[in-house]
Design a protein around this motif. Sequence first.
Motif, mmCIF file in Angstrom:
data_model
loop_
_atom_site.group_PDB
_atom_site.id
_atom_site.type_symbol
_atom_site.label_atom_id
_atom_site.label_comp_id
_atom_site.label_asym_id
_atom_site.label_seq_id
_atom_site.Cartn_x
_atom_site.Cartn_y
_atom_site.Cartn_z
ATOM 1 N N THR A 41 0.834 -1.207 0.000
ATOM 2 C CA THR A 41 0.000 0.000 0.000
ATOM 3 C C THR A 41 0.865 1.253 0.000
ATOM 4 O O THR A 41 0.618 2.195 -0.755
ATOM 5 C CB THR A 41 -0.939 0.003 1.224
ATOM 6 N N GLY A 46 0.190 5.058 -1.307
ATOM 7 C CA GLY A 46 -0.674 5.354 -0.172
ATOM 8 C C GLY A 46 0.129 5.875 0.999
ATOM 9 O O GLY A 46 1.345 5.688 1.067
ATOM 10 N N ASP A 50 -3.869 5.375 4.764
ATOM 11 C CA ASP A 50 -4.418 4.452 3.762
ATOM 12 C C ASP A 50 -4.082 3.006 4.126
ATOM 13 O O ASP A 50 -4.933 2.115 4.018
ATOM 14 C CB ASP A 50 -3.849 4.759 2.377
#
Length: 84
Positions: A41, A46, A50
Amino acid sequence: MPLRLAAGISTAHTDYGTVLLNQRSGEYWELNPTGTLVLRTLLDGGDEADAAKVLVAAFDTSPSQAAHDVGELTAQLRSSGLAS
């Protein structure tokens, strides 16, 4: 701040997660599937929030625990020189 792997760090995905290898020192880290999800991620752009949301959606964990775990992993990756 975006997470990027440091120069000389390679990754290999396994059935059990991801291995990070420091090609200069020969040291390696093995991330379990949860750590792999966080790392992916973050590397995909991100931020820590996130990554925490992804953990909450994928696992039975609270938002506060997920945020703590993401922060700890990120700090360890940076302090070990694996990421910046």
